[in-house]
Design a protein around this motif. Structure first.
Motif, short mmCIF file in Angstrom:
data_model
loop_
_atom_site.label_atom_id
_atom_site.label_comp_id
_atom_site.label_asym_id
_atom_site.label_seq_id
_atom_site.Cartn_x
_atom_site.Cartn_y
_atom_site.Cartn_z
N VAL A 28 -56.58 23.49 0.29
CA VAL A 28 -57.54 23.67 1.38
C VAL A 28 -58.78 22.80 1.15
N LYS A 29 -59.29 22.81 -0.08
CA LYS A 29 -60.52 22.08 -0.40
C LYS A 29 -60.33 20.56 -0.35
N LEU A 33 -59.88 20.88 4.56
CA LEU A 33 -61.28 20.87 5.01
C LEU A 33 -61.80 19.46 5.29
N ASP A 36 -60.74 18.23 8.68
CA ASP A 36 -61.07 19.10 9.82
C ASP A 36 -59.82 19.61 10.50
N THR A 43 -57.52 31.78 6.64
CA THR A 43 -58.26 30.53 6.54
C THR A 43 -58.59 29.98 7.92
N LEU A 47 -62.34 29.26 9.33
CA LEU A 47 -62.80 27.95 9.81
C LEU A 47 -63.52 28.08 11.14
N ASN A 50 -66.86 29.82 10.56
CA ASN A 50 -67.78 28.88 9.92
C ASN A 50 -68.39 27.92 10.93
N VAL A 57 -66.69 29.47 4.24
CA VAL A 57 -65.28 29.86 4.40
C VAL A 57 -64.88 30.87 3.33
N GLU A 99 -64.95 24.53 -4.46
CA GLU A 99 -66.13 23.98 -3.78
C GLU A 99 -67.15 23.47 -4.81
#
Length: 289
Positions: A28-29, A33, A36, A43, A47, A50, A57, A99
């Motif tokens: 995901v990271k 993400l 986009d 998740t 999104l 967020n 997230v 993150e």
């Protein structure tokens, strides 16, 4: 299943659950993400939230997972909670860790590459968790609740929820990203299916031959595989015959065919791939008499 056994099983599967959730967060990271992309499940909801509120997230996923865990605990029981508890906290914690570790790192800006690697990463991660006998929690729980309360099939409600989540994100993302998001869901679904079957598939042989006794003895003596003889009747002449049923590993198929055709080149043989086999010689040790 007793609750005590459920907690014991959950502890044994913990390393795989930790690995699966970390791989999920990593995919995901590093890929989802930055591109986009849109996706289903918790998740996907995170999104959208967020985008509208700025809530991180990982923070939203944690809150949502805890709420769903409480719902699952109340409706599905303690045994279910035992297999879901770890993922409830591990995935958002792993996402927050990624993150902080990778910050603004972007491996590629190619949206197709991000889609493919997101799909592979998420599919493999989910496969690891599910093969460990655990649940990923979050949006896995509402379909199970609906199934218990209203007998709605899990697969149908799961697809419906994912469709709705993608539809919501369609209002905040370009059409191209939505199409790539659909491709992402297809990829991780296919990879997940392969992961769940990996290592469990076997080859089933059904053989009809006038030399069934010889073939049966050869399979047992030369391949050390069990056989079952079933009574059968020909559909045309209605003659009585024997049907040999045996299950072997995939790599043994060529050897089995050589043995069988050497005894009876004209035998009728059906070869099938089966997804799982349990019992002596496969999931349990053999016993010889």
């Amino acid at each position: 299943m007793p609750v005590k056994n459920s907690w014991s099983q959950a502890l044994r599967s913990l390393p795989a659950v930790v690995l699966g959730n970390f791989l999920y967060a990593l995919a995901v990271k590093l890929f989802l993400l930055p591109a986009d992309l849109v996706t289903g499940g918790t998740t996907g909801i995170a999104l959208a939230v967020n985008h509208w509120t700025g809530i991180p997230v990982s923070g939203f996923v944690l809150i949502f997972n805890v709420l769903m865990l409480a719902v699952g605990f109340g409706i599905l029981g303690k045994a279910f909670a035992a297999t879901t508890l770890a993922s409830t906290f591990l995935y958002p914690a792993s996402l927050e860790l990624c993150e902080r570790l990778f910050g603004d790192l972007v491996l590629t800006e190619d949206i197709l590459l991000c889609t493919v690697f997101s799909g592979f990463g998420i599919g493999i991660a989910l496969g690891i968790v599910l093969r460990a006998g655990a649940s990923t929690g979050g949006m896995d729980i509402p379909p199970l609740v609906l199934q218990k309360l209203f007998r709605i099939p899990v697969s149908g409600s799961m697809y419906a929820f994912d469709f709705l989540i993608l539809l919501v994100q369609a209002t905040i993302r370009p059409a191209e990203n939505i199409l790539y998001g659909i491709l992402l869901v297809i990829i991780y679904t296919l990879v997940l299916d392969k992961m769940l079957l990996m290592g469990n598939t076997r080859t089933e042989l059904k053989i009809i031959s006038r030399k069934s006794s010889e073939i049966s003895r050869a399979i047992q003596s030369q391949m050390d595989r069990g056989v079952t003889l079933l009574e059968a009747e020909g559909g045309h002449l209605h003659g009585e015959t024997k049907l040999i049923l045996s299950v072997i590993s995939n790599r043994e198929l060529v050897k089995a065919e050589k043995i069988i055709h050497a005894i009876d080149p004209e035998c009728f043989m059906v070869v099938s791939r089966v997804s799982e086999v349990r019992g002596r010689g496969f999931s349990m040790n053999k016993k010889y008499r």
